[in-house]
Design an enzyme around this catalytic site. Sequence first.
Site, short mmCIF file in Angstrom:
data_model
loop_
_atom_site.label_atom_id
_atom_site.label_comp_id
_atom_site.label_asym_id
_atom_site.label_seq_id
_atom_site.Cartn_x
_atom_site.Cartn_y
_atom_site.Cartn_z
N ASP A 126 0.81 -1.22 0.00
CA ASP A 126 0.00 0.00 0.00
C ASP A 126 0.85 1.28 0.00
O ASP A 126 0.34 2.36 -0.28
CB ASP A 126 -0.93 0.03 1.21
CG ASP A 126 -2.02 -1.04 1.15
OD1 ASP A 126 -2.09 -1.74 0.13
OD2 ASP A 126 -2.80 -1.15 2.12
N ARG A 161 -17.54 -0.44 -23.65
CA ARG A 161 -18.02 -0.49 -22.26
C ARG A 161 -17.22 0.46 -21.37
O ARG A 161 -16.08 0.82 -21.69
CB ARG A 161 -17.82 -1.90 -21.70
CG ARG A 161 -18.84 -2.88 -22.19
CD ARG A 161 -18.53 -4.26 -21.66
NE ARG A 161 -19.61 -5.17 -21.99
CZ ARG A 161 -19.47 -6.46 -22.22
NH1 ARG A 161 -18.28 -7.03 -22.14
NH2 ARG A 161 -20.51 -7.20 -22.50
N MET A 168 -6.04 -2.47 -4.43
CA MET A 168 -5.90 -2.39 -2.97
C MET A 168 -5.44 -1.01 -2.54
O MET A 168 -5.05 -0.18 -3.35
CB MET A 168 -4.93 -3.48 -2.48
CG MET A 168 -5.57 -4.84 -2.40
SD MET A 168 -4.46 -6.05 -1.66
CE MET A 168 -5.59 -7.42 -1.43
N ARG A 170 -5.58 0.25 1.66
CA ARG A 170 -6.45 0.29 2.84
C ARG A 170 -6.63 1.70 3.40
O ARG A 170 -7.72 2.10 3.78
CB ARG A 170 -5.85 -0.64 3.89
CG ARG A 170 -6.21 -0.40 5.31
CD ARG A 170 -5.78 -1.54 6.16
NE ARG A 170 -6.52 -2.73 5.82
CZ ARG A 170 -7.78 -2.95 6.19
NH1 ARG A 170 -8.42 -2.08 6.93
NH2 ARG A 170 -8.38 -4.06 5.84
O1 F6P Z 1 -2.38 -3.89 3.96
C1 F6P Z 1 -2.15 -4.49 2.75
C2 F6P Z 1 -3.41 -5.06 2.18
O2 F6P Z 1 -3.01 -5.62 0.96
C3 F6P Z 1 -4.57 -4.08 2.02
O3 F6P Z 1 -4.49 -3.30 0.88
C4 F6P Z 1 -5.76 -5.00 2.04
O4 F6P Z 1 -6.92 -4.33 2.49
C5 F6P Z 1 -5.35 -6.04 3.00
O5 F6P Z 1 -3.93 -6.11 2.98
C6 F6P Z 1 -5.93 -7.40 2.71
O6 F6P Z 1 -5.51 -8.29 3.69
P1 F6P Z 1 -5.86 -9.84 3.76
O7 F6P Z 1 -4.74 -10.56 3.10
O8 F6P Z 1 -5.93 -10.12 5.22
O9 F6P Z 1 -7.15 -10.05 3.04
#
Ligand code: F6P
Length: 340
Positions: A126, A161, A168, A170
């Site tokens: 991230d 379309r 990702m 978070r």
């Molecule tokens: O923090 C890194 C991350 O890849 C986020 O972007 C994502 O929300 C999360 O991990 C997903 O985690 P998990 O592997 O627990 O689903």
Amino acid sequence: MRLGILTSGGDCPGLNAVIRGAVLAGALAYDVEFVGFRDGWRGVLDDDVVPLPRAAVRGIAGLGGTMLGTSRTNPLRDGASGAVAESLRRHQVDGLIAIGGEGTLAAAQILSEQGVKIIGVPKTIDNDLGATDYTFGFDTAVQTATEAIDRLRTTGESNHRCMIVEVMGRNAGWIALHAGMASGAHAILIPEHSLSLEQVAAWVNSAYYRGRAPLVVVAEAFVPAGQAAPYSPRGLDTFGRPRLGGIGMLLERLIQELTGIDTRATVLGHIQRGGAPTAFDRVLATRLGMAAAGSAAAGAWGTMVSLRGTDIANVPLAAALGTLKTVPESRFKEAEVLFG
Ligand code: F6P
């Protein structure tokens, strides 16, 4: 000196390169030997330990995932911190290199205050950790997302379309911003900048009526105007954080309703975390691993290795935790000029 090393939290391309960098620098420059704890803090608490001689890390810099495995085990649950120190003593480990994200580094900081000798290595695709300019894994995730988006563009154009791609991110929209710019998206939606769906629909219409297949890149934590929190229909993870994912599918329906344009959404999900790291990430991860071994040999406990410009530096663990590195408004505004 004998050190332990572990990888904790979500995995990330480049973890193996960090392990290799630390083990090789330990052997060749610092007279340090390593053991590995399997599956992060779980291995420490359950005595799941493997020797890590030089031969064990041969040829792994280019491999995705982590040879040690990982987990979201929290070392501080139920007063387990005493158990961490006890386990390190039992295995005659003088100090620990903990490779992880926000949750891992926060736990490392608390353990360090309790006297456990720890060096942190920041990790997350991230790219949202403070006190380091880039985290390894981010470049690979952006590259993977960009390749996927390029493919979605050709099918979108053939079928006239609107294509929505959820990536990702978070707390921060770095992957969306970089992959979106790299692939020429007509709108990039990030958590730092809320937008109305009418605005997104206007960009989609503008691209469509000039003969393009509108392409929208959305970060999983984007919050549309009028909503209070990121879309999270799947409960909490083991650290009590909302599990994100699904905003792309929601937008598929809403954008189609608002514009009347046939729309398809794709959630890239964990594809972004898998596979071989890019050359950039291999180099960064190797340097961080080597520097972590050097910091331990020098007794710089309670610190984290980080990237400052093009140099590797040492910062207090606490500095990494205070603030998240989010996308500045100026970077969004810069990209927004090209939307629509
Ligand atoms: O923090 C890194 C991350 O890849 C986020 O972007 C994502 O929300 C999360 O991990 C997903 O985690 P998990 O592997 O627990 O689903």
